[in-house]
Design an enzyme around this catalytic site. Structure first.
Site, short mmCIF file in Angstrom:
data_model
loop_
_atom_site.label_atom_id
_atom_site.label_comp_id
_atom_site.label_asym_id
_atom_site.label_seq_id
_atom_site.Cartn_x
_atom_site.Cartn_y
_atom_site.Cartn_z
NE ARG A 62 -2.54 -1.30 3.23
CZ ARG A 62 -2.16 -2.43 3.82
NH1 ARG A 62 -2.50 -3.84 2.59
NH2 ARG A 62 -1.98 -2.72 5.08
CD GLU A 99 1.64 -10.76 18.71
OE1 GLU A 99 1.20 -9.76 17.60
OE2 GLU A 99 1.41 -11.01 19.51
P1 AMP Z 1 4.13 -2.01 11.39
O1 AMP Z 1 5.83 -2.48 11.17
O2 AMP Z 1 3.72 -2.87 13.22
O3 AMP Z 1 4.20 -0.62 12.00
O4 AMP Z 1 2.81 -2.35 10.68
C1 AMP Z 1 3.52 -1.30 8.96
C2 AMP Z 1 2.69 -2.45 7.62
O5 AMP Z 1 1.14 -3.41 8.52
C3 AMP Z 1 1.90 -1.25 7.39
O6 AMP Z 1 2.09 -1.85 5.73
C4 AMP Z 1 0.71 -1.21 7.05
O7 AMP Z 1 0.02 -1.75 5.92
C5 AMP Z 1 0.18 -2.89 7.97
N1 AMP Z 1 -0.81 -2.88 9.33
C6 AMP Z 1 -0.38 -2.67 10.28
N2 AMP Z 1 -1.35 -2.37 11.03
C7 AMP Z 1 -2.64 -2.20 10.59
C8 AMP Z 1 -3.62 -1.78 10.73
N3 AMP Z 1 -4.33 -2.06 11.72
N4 AMP Z 1 -4.66 -1.53 9.66
C9 AMP Z 1 -4.51 -1.61 8.50
N5 AMP Z 1 -3.05 -1.68 8.61
C10 AMP Z 1 -1.79 -2.21 9.24
#
Ligand code: AMP
Length: 178
Positions: A62, A99
């Site tokens: 995205r 995780e």
């Molecule tokens: P993180 O590494 O935990 O910051 O996760 C980031 C990636 O996961 C990004 O590419 C987001 O598109 C996706 N992502 C994580 N949590 C969500 C959420 N609650 N809603 C939508 N996309 C998420």
């Protein structure tokens, strides 16, 4: 109504996707509204223009949806950071812990070639900043390839997951913070 308010009204909350307990922030309704999408891209691009960004890196997948139009607005090259095995040319990779498993991102090794001495000033773009693990891994990969990360730019930031802590010392820009 502010841009943040209009984005907040447009994003769709999907409970328990892709796993129980996760409230997924679905940005596809933003893509379905060209005027709002354009305004969001313009806002992200202008905050990066102030930082003298020379390259945009979008995080699969995205991050591509926003990263490409931002790069076009700024008139700078776009490069994708992709899941393993997708890019056809020689790649550099960065593994990072999730995780329950490890994930990997790859970039082509030559994305910053052709500059003139100064390190490229790179913006890392994604849709959502959650824990920050993905963005932090992308930043490390960009730096390994010789870029300087001047900002992480996202549409939405889930502040309660403290993604900024995983990116400490880095500039984080978001249009909307939960
Ligand atoms: P993180 O590494 O935990 O910051 O996760 C980031 C990636 O996961 C990004 O590419 C987001 O598109 C996706 N992502 C994580 N949590 C969500 C959420 N609650 N809603 C939508 N996309 C998420």
């Amino acid at each position: 109504m502010t841009l943040a308010d209009r984005l907040a009204r447009t994003v769709r909350d999907v409970p328990d996707f892709p796993a129980p307990g996760i409230l997924f922030k679905d940005i596809t309704p933003i893509l379905a509204q060209p005027a709002l999408l354009s305004e969001a891209v313009t806002a992200m691009a202008s905050s990066l223009a102030e930082l003298g960004v020379t390259h945009v890196v979008g995080v699969e997948s995205r991050g591509f949806l926003f990263g490409v139009p931002i790069a076009m607005r700024l008139g700078v090259p776009f490069a994708p950071a992709r899941k393993p095995g997708k890019l056809p040319w020689t790649t550099e990779r960065e593994a990072y812990a999730l995780e329950y498993r490890e994930d990997v991102l790859e970039m082509h090794v030559d994305v910053f070639h052709g500059g003139h001495g100064e390190p490229p000033r790179v913006a890392v773009v994604d849709d959502v900043l959650a824990t920050g693990g993905t963005a932090a891994a992308t930043c490390r990969l960009v730096e390994r390839l010789g870029g300087e990360v001047v900002a992480v730019s996202v549409v939405l930031e889930l502040g309660f997951l403290h993604g900024r802590d995983a990116l400490s010392g880095r500039t984080v820009r978001s249009l909307l913070r939960y």
